[in-house]
Structure formats: structure tokens, C-alpha cells
Design a protein around this motif. Structure first.
Motif, PDB file in Angstrom:
ATOM      1  N   ALA A  51      35.235  37.885  41.153  1.00 14.18           N
ATOM      2  CA  ALA A  51      34.048  37.087  40.816  1.00 14.18           C
ATOM      3  C   ALA A  51      33.147  36.912  42.027  1.00 14.18           C
ATOM      4  O   ALA A  51      31.915  36.855  41.897  1.00 14.18           O
ATOM      5  N   ARG A  52      33.747  36.829  43.230  1.00 14.82           N
ATOM      6  CA  ARG A  52      32.934  36.754  44.440  1.00 14.82           C
ATOM      7  C   ARG A  52      32.180  38.076  44.645  1.00 14.82           C
ATOM      8  O   ARG A  52      31.005  38.079  44.980  1.00 14.82           O
ATOM      9  N   LEU A  53      32.861  39.191  44.485  1.00 12.78           N
ATOM     10  CA  LEU A  53      32.198  40.484  44.607  1.00 12.78           C
ATOM     11  C   LEU A  53      31.062  40.611  43.596  1.00 12.78           C
ATOM     12  O   LEU A  53      29.998  41.161  43.904  1.00 12.78           O
ATOM     13  N   GLN A  54      31.298  40.102  42.396  1.00 11.42           N
ATOM     14  CA  GLN A  54      30.257  40.148  41.365  1.00 11.42           C
ATOM     15  C   GLN A  54      29.034  39.344  41.798  1.00 11.42           C
ATOM     16  O   GLN A  54      27.890  39.815  41.676  1.00 11.42           O
ATOM     17  N   ASP A  55      29.261  38.153  42.334  1.00 14.50           N
ATOM     18  CA  ASP A  55      28.143  37.326  42.793  1.00 14.50           C
ATOM     19  C   ASP A  55      27.377  38.002  43.935  1.00 14.50           C
ATOM     20  O   ASP A  55      26.160  37.812  44.075  1.00 14.50           O
ATOM     21  N   TRP A  56      28.070  38.778  44.749  1.00  7.62           N
ATOM     22  CA  TRP A  56      27.428  39.434  45.882  1.00  7.62           C
ATOM     23  C   TRP A  56      26.769  40.759  45.490  1.00  7.62           C
ATOM     24  O   TRP A  56      26.192  41.434  46.341  1.00  7.62           O
ATOM     25  N   GLY A  57      26.913  41.161  44.216  1.00  5.52           N
ATOM     26  CA  GLY A  57      26.333  42.415  43.760  1.00  5.52           C
ATOM     27  C   GLY A  57      27.136  43.640  44.141  1.00  5.52           C
ATOM     28  O   GLY A  57      26.595  44.757  44.178  1.00  5.52           O
ATOM     29  N   LEU A  58      28.445  43.457  44.389  1.00  2.00           N
ATOM     30  CA  LEU A  58      29.277  44.559  44.873  1.00  2.00           C
ATOM     31  C   LEU A  58      30.363  44.993  43.890  1.00  2.00           C
ATOM     32  O   LEU A  58      31.005  46.033  44.110  1.00  2.00           O
ATOM     33  N   LEU A  59      30.594  44.231  42.811  1.00  2.00           N
ATOM     34  CA  LEU A  59      31.695  44.584  41.915  1.00  2.00           C
ATOM     35  C   LEU A  59      31.449  45.929  41.244  1.00  2.00           C
ATOM     36  O   LEU A  59      32.380  46.745  41.114  1.00  2.00           O
ATOM     37  N   ASP A  60      30.239  46.183  40.808  1.00  2.00           N
ATOM     38  CA  ASP A  60      29.953  47.472  40.166  1.00  2.00           C
ATOM     39  C   ASP A  60      30.220  48.636  41.116  1.00  2.00           C
ATOM     40  O   ASP A  60      30.642  49.715  40.688  1.00  2.00           O
ATOM     41  N   ARG A  61      29.982  48.421  42.397  1.00  2.00           N
ATOM     42  CA  ARG A  61      30.270  49.482  43.369  1.00  2.00           C
ATOM     43  C   ARG A  61      31.776  49.748  43.448  1.00  2.00           C
ATOM     44  O   ARG A  61      32.210  50.900  43.539  1.00  2.00           O
ATOM     45  N   VAL A  62      32.570  48.665  43.438  1.00  2.00           N
ATOM     46  CA  VAL A  62      34.024  48.832  43.470  1.00  2.00           C
ATOM     47  C   VAL A  62      34.485  49.588  42.229  1.00  2.00           C
ATOM     48  O   VAL A  62      35.253  50.555  42.312  1.00  2.00           O
ATOM     49  N   PRO A  88      38.924  35.641  30.886  1.00  2.00           N
ATOM     50  CA  PRO A  88      37.917  36.023  31.882  1.00  2.00           C
ATOM     51  C   PRO A  88      37.550  34.859  32.801  1.00  2.00           C
ATOM     52  O   PRO A  88      37.515  33.700  32.386  1.00  2.00           O
ATOM     53  N   ILE A  89      37.291  35.173  34.045  1.00  2.00           N
ATOM     54  CA  ILE A  89      36.810  34.221  35.043  1.00  2.00           C
ATOM     55  C   ILE A  89      35.420  34.672  35.466  1.00  2.00           C
ATOM     56  O   ILE A  89      35.258  35.769  36.016  1.00  2.00           O
ATOM     57  N   GLU A  90      34.432  33.848  35.161  1.00  2.00           N
ATOM     58  CA  GLU A  90      33.030  34.189  35.430  1.00  2.00           C
ATOM     59  C   GLU A  90      32.683  35.570  34.884  1.00  2.00           C
ATOM     60  O   GLU A  90      31.957  36.352  35.500  1.00  2.00           O
ATOM     61  N   GLY A  91      33.238  35.882  33.710  1.00  2.00           N
ATOM     62  CA  GLY A  91      32.957  37.142  33.047  1.00  2.00           C
ATOM     63  C   GLY A  91      33.825  38.305  33.485  1.00  2.00           C
ATOM     64  O   GLY A  91      33.744  39.389  32.894  1.00  2.00           O
ATOM     65  N   VAL A  92      34.673  38.124  34.486  1.00  2.00           N
ATOM     66  CA  VAL A  92      35.534  39.193  34.978  1.00  2.00           C
ATOM     67  C   VAL A  92      36.793  39.233  34.114  1.00  2.00           C
ATOM     68  O   VAL A  92      37.574  38.283  34.097  1.00  2.00           O
ATOM     69  N   ASP A  93      36.991  40.346  33.406  1.00  2.00           N
ATOM     70  CA  ASP A  93      38.082  40.433  32.436  1.00  2.00           C
ATOM     71  C   ASP A  93      39.148  41.449  32.826  1.00  2.00           C
ATOM     72  O   ASP A  93      39.945  41.887  31.986  1.00  2.00           O
ATOM     73  N   ALA A  94      39.179  41.862  34.088  1.00  2.00           N
ATOM     74  CA  ALA A  94      40.166  42.832  34.568  1.00  2.00           C
ATOM     75  C   ALA A  94      40.446  42.552  36.035  1.00  2.00           C
ATOM     76  O   ALA A  94      39.742  41.769  36.686  1.00  2.00           O
ATOM     77  N   VAL A  95      41.503  43.169  36.555  1.00  2.00           N
ATOM     78  CA  VAL A  95      41.744  43.164  37.989  1.00  2.00           C
ATOM     79  C   VAL A  95      41.743  44.606  38.479  1.00  2.00           C
ATOM     80  O   VAL A  95      41.940  45.542  37.702  1.00  2.00           O
ATOM     81  N   TYR A  96      41.527  44.753  39.782  1.00  2.00           N
ATOM     82  CA  TYR A  96      41.465  46.076  40.395  1.00  2.00           C
ATOM     83  C   TYR A  96      42.239  46.059  41.706  1.00  2.00           C
ATOM     84  O   TYR A  96      42.322  45.025  42.375  1.00  2.00           O
ATOM     85  N   CYS A  97      42.779  47.225  42.063  1.00  2.00           N
ATOM     86  CA  CYS A  97      43.560  47.362  43.289  1.00  2.00           C
ATOM     87  C   CYS A  97      43.041  48.558  44.086  1.00  2.00           C
ATOM     88  O   CYS A  97      43.669  49.620  44.132  1.00  2.00           O
ATOM     89  N   PRO A  98      41.868  48.446  44.701  1.00  2.00           N
ATOM     90  CA  PRO A  98      41.281  49.585  45.413  1.00  2.00           C
ATOM     91  C   PRO A  98      41.997  49.898  46.722  1.00  2.00           C
ATOM     92  O   PRO A  98      42.526  49.003  47.390  1.00  2.00           O
ATOM     93  N   ARG A  99      42.005  51.168  47.088  1.00  2.00           N
ATOM     94  CA  ARG A  99      42.487  51.552  48.401  1.00  2.00           C
ATOM     95  C   ARG A  99      41.628  50.886  49.463  1.00  2.00           C
ATOM     96  O   ARG A  99      40.412  50.734  49.317  1.00  2.00           O
ATOM     97  N   ARG A 100      42.241  50.519  50.574  1.00  2.00           N
ATOM     98  CA  ARG A 100      41.475  49.868  51.632  1.00  2.00           C
ATOM     99  C   ARG A 100      40.525  50.847  52.322  1.00  2.00           C
ATOM    100  O   ARG A 100      39.513  50.428  52.894  1.00  2.00           O
ATOM    101  N   THR A 101      40.824  52.136  52.283  1.00  2.00           N
ATOM    102  CA  THR A 101      39.875  53.116  52.781  1.00  2.00           C
ATOM    103  C   THR A 101      38.573  53.056  51.999  1.00  2.00           C
ATOM    104  O   THR A 101      37.489  53.330  52.536  1.00  2.00           O
ATOM    105  N   VAL A 102      38.665  52.668  50.734  1.00  2.00           N
ATOM    106  CA  VAL A 102      37.500  52.575  49.857  1.00  2.00           C
ATOM    107  C   VAL A 102      36.830  51.207  49.994  1.00  2.00           C
ATOM    108  O   VAL A 102      35.623  51.094  50.231  1.00  2.00           O
TER     109      VAL A 102
END
Length: 411
Positions: A51-62, A88-102
Motif C-alpha cells: 500500500a505504501r508503494l501504491q501511494d508512492w506510484g511504484l506498485l505498478d512498476r513492481v 484488501p488493504i487500501e485496495g491491495v488484494d495480493a502480496v508479492y515477493c520480488p527479487r532484491r536485484t529487481v
């Protein structure tokens, strides 16, 4: 002359720098690594962190990096099975586990886009002081001359072994011994496995979750006193733990799993809170507050409390209040807000449940309503005091007919 220098450009430092630059502050961000680069991590970002990433405009990039969405979680605590997912929390209905290189590269790029000056491959050697106040840093890029940068404020976001913390003399005021070690790697051939977090008898645990590149991260955890035996045969010990905790997963791992990278060991430092503010300086992320990776809250907390620190620093730098007072309030708010997660993590990372958690989680596993609440707690959407409060637990115990003499409450 900078307003703020941030040392450490991963999940705490880059967001702090980015958010301050977006508010118009001049920020320098340094890191001894170059990006993209890897670092030991659970990879897991809770819905509250997303939800923080979403507020910062970065969730779609992830999401756009191709990291799989996870919408079902499987937990086992020594015979207690709980499966499901949070609302959902602030509209976020999934979790993600990105590589730290990404993920880390994405965050550093976002800081640059915001106007942050970024210096990679830079090792900070010292914090510069004047009249007892931090006013900058000294260090050098690899092979280069020593450089000195000045600022109104210095932020240490350089991890649990923080050099900034050492140079400013930040002392520990809470410390709990670390209980376990972890080995993990990335496996192909198991793309349908999804997310599992299973703790078995014999004080051992397995975890699996999908990440970038079509692979699953697989991890095992054991008590620290078994590290030497495990290391003597890492491949065999890794497989043995899967076989013992979930024979079906163990068989499929043996028949279909292909390890794509070397194993990575993680022997985490103790769980701690360290003094995180002083004249002209602050600590954020694992530099100031660290806990076992068992609950996967490191990245999410770095986002949450990085944002909080940026807000308080902006108040001080903009003249709304004295900056040191604002940052002291950040540390106080962080400690109060994180206490429940810290205590839960320290307890269950011992790989055996206390009578309290055993009674609560066992009861919750038999209630559809409280299973949903459990995952809300895990996701950061339900406060611990709400889930574990006496009135809430009384309702849970009543629903699943727990006898009065087997009801356990906090405190």
C-alpha cells in the motif's frame, strides 16, 4: 550543502530520500553497493507495505517486473493449519515477493527521478560532527580520493550492522537473542507451489514463495545450535527438512525441483531496538530496529517507518518545528507502532509456540471469521491489540467451544 544525506539505498534509504526530494529538499543518497545487486532477504512484502508503494506510484512498476501475485497463503504451526488470505488493504488484494536485484534497483531509480543525487559504490568512513551535531559524512568511491559532504541532517539506513549507528554511538535499549539460521535458494520446476510457511516438530521450518524469473524461493530454518551439522551436508539437510515437514512437497522437490543458484546462508544478528535519533542524525530500517525474518516484516517496516521519518524530517526542515524534536517523535511513534510485531516475531521465531499463541492460533484455525482476521493481522490490516484483545479472544473461544480451563489470554 545538502538538506539530508542518506547512507544506504535499499528498502529504507531510497524511500526516505525519494519522499524528501519530492517535498523539495536537496538530498544525497550513498551506498557501498552498485545496482542492481542482491542482498539476503525474505523478499516478502505485506499488503501494508505494498500500500505504501501504491501511494508512492511504484506498485505498478513492481507488478510490471513479472513477479507473480500471491492470493492464498498456507501456514502450519506444529500441527495447526491455517490457510486463506486477508481482505484488501487500501485496495491491495495480493502480496508479492520480488527479487532484491529487481526491487532495490527500482527504488534507487525512483529516488533519482525525484531529484536525489545518488552515489553508488561509495563506502562511508565517518560521520562529520561540529559542536556535537552531525553535519555530514566522509568516505570514498572505490579507488577514489576521500570525499566530504555536508548536510543539515544525516540518516543511517545502512542495515543491522550500521556504520552510521557505530559512528554516532547509538546504543541498544532492547536486545533479544536470535534463535535460528536460514538457508535458501531459487528452484525451477515448482512454479505451481505458491506460498507455504510450515513449522514442524523438531524446531524446524520450511518456506516457499514465487519470485521473479519463473522460480520459487525455497528456505529452511533451524535453531542456531544445529548450524554446524546442517552445513556439513547442505543439500541433504535441506531436502531432509522438506521430507520431514511435508513429505509430499519433499518428494516433488526431489523429483522436479532444480536449484538454479547457490544456497545462501543467513545468520541474523540479535533482535533489537537501537537509539535512533540524536543531534542531526537518525536511523531507519534495520539500522535502528531489527527482528528475525520469520514473519517477513523487514521490507514492509522499512517502507512504513521510512515514510514516517521522511514526514517528520520535512516538518523540521521546513521550519514547522525543531528538527530534532520532530525526529525524536518519529522514533517514539515507531517503537509504539512496531512493538506488537516485534514481540510476536521474537516469540514464534523460536519455532515453538508459547501456550498463549498455541491456544489462540489453534482456535482461530477452526473459525472462518478468525482465520480471515488472522490473515488481516499478518497483512498489517488488523492491529495486534484488536486480534489478541481479551474480548476478541473470548468471542473466538466461545465460537469454537474451547473449555474455560483451556482458554489462555495475554498477560
Amino acid at each position: 550543502m545538502y538538506d539530508v544525506i542518506v547512507v544506504g539505498a535499499r528498502c529504507a534509504g531510497s524511500p526516505v530520500a525519494m519522499l524528501l526530494a519530492r517535498r523539495g529538499h536537496r538530498v544525497l543518497l550513498v551506498d557501498r553497493s552498485t545496482f542492481p545487486s542482491d542482498t539476503p532477504s525474505t523478499h516478502y512484502i505485506h499488503q501494508a507495505g505494498l500500500a505504501r508503494l501504491q501511494d508512492w506510484g511504484l506498485l505498478d512498476r513492481v507488478v510490471g517486473t513479472g513477479v507473480p501475485a500471491i492470493r492464498h497463503l498456507n501456514f502450519t504451526y506444529t500441527g495447526i493449519e491455517i490457510a486463506g488470505f486477508a481482505d484488501p488493504i487500501e485496495g491491495v488484494d495480493a502480496v508479492y515477493c520480488p527479487r532484491r536485484t529487481v526491487l532495490d534497483s527500482l527504488l534507487v531509480d525512483a529516488a533519482r527521478e525525484a531529484g536525489v543525487d545518488v552515489i553508488e559504490d561509495f563506502t562511508m568512513a565517518d560521520v562529520v560532527f561540529a559542536e556535537g551535531r552531525a553535519i555530514g559524512i566522509r568516505g570514498r568511491q572505490r579507488g577514489g580520493p576521500e570525499l566530504e559532504f555536508r548536510s543539515a541532517f544525516v540518516v543511517g539506513a545502512d542495515g543491522a550492522g550500521s556504520t552510521v549507528a557505530d559512528k554516532v554511538g547509538a546504543d541498544f535499549y532492547v536486545r533479544r537473542p536470535a534463535g535460528c539460521f536460514i538457508y535458501y535458494s531459487y528452484f525451477s520446476g515448482l512454479s505451481h507451489w505458491g506460498m507455504h510457511h510450515r513449522t514442524g516438530f523438531g524446531e524446524q521450518q520450511i518456506g516457499t514463495w514465487p519470485t521473479n524469473g519463473g522460480v520459487n524461493l525455497l528456505a529452511v530454518m533451524r535453531k542456531r545450535d544445529r548450524f554446524a551439522d546442517f552445513r556439513a551436508d547442505v543439500d541433504g539437510s535441506f531436502q531432509e527438512i522438506f521430507d520431514q515437514i511435508d513429505p509430499a512437497l519433499g518428494e516433488e522437490l526431489r523429483d522436479s525441483g532444480v536449484r538454479e543458484e547457490p544456497f545462501r546462508p543467513m545468520r541474523y544478528p540479535d533482535n533489537f531496538y537501537r537509539r535512533s535519533h540524536g543531534p542531526g542524525w537518525a536511523l531507519v530500517g534495520d539500522a535502528g530496529y531489527h527482528k528475525d525474518p520469520f514473519t517477513g516484516w523487514g521490507i514492509t517496516d522499512a517502507f512504513k517507518y521510512g515514510e514516517l521519518l521522511a514526514e517528520r524530517l520535512h516538518e523540521g526542515l521546513s521550519g514547522a518545528r525543531p528538527v530534532d524534536d520532530a525526529v525524536a517523535e518519529y522514533a517514539k511513534e515507531r517503537d509504539e507502532a512496531s512493538a506488537g510485531t516485534f514481540e510476536l516475531t521474537c516469540s514464534i521465531s523460536e519455532l515453538q509456540l508459547t501456550p498463549f499463541y498455541d491456544a489462540v492460533f489453534s482456535a482461530a484455525s477452526h473459525s472462518e471469521e478468525y482465520t480471515k482476521k488472522f490473515f488481516g493481522l499478518i497483512a498489517g490490516g488488523i492491529p495486534g491489540e484488536q486480534f489478541f484483545g481479551r474480548d476478541s479472544l473470548e468471542r473466538l473461544y466461545d465460537e469454537v467451544d474451547v473449555p474455560a480451563d483451556r482458554r489462555v489470554f495475554a498477560g
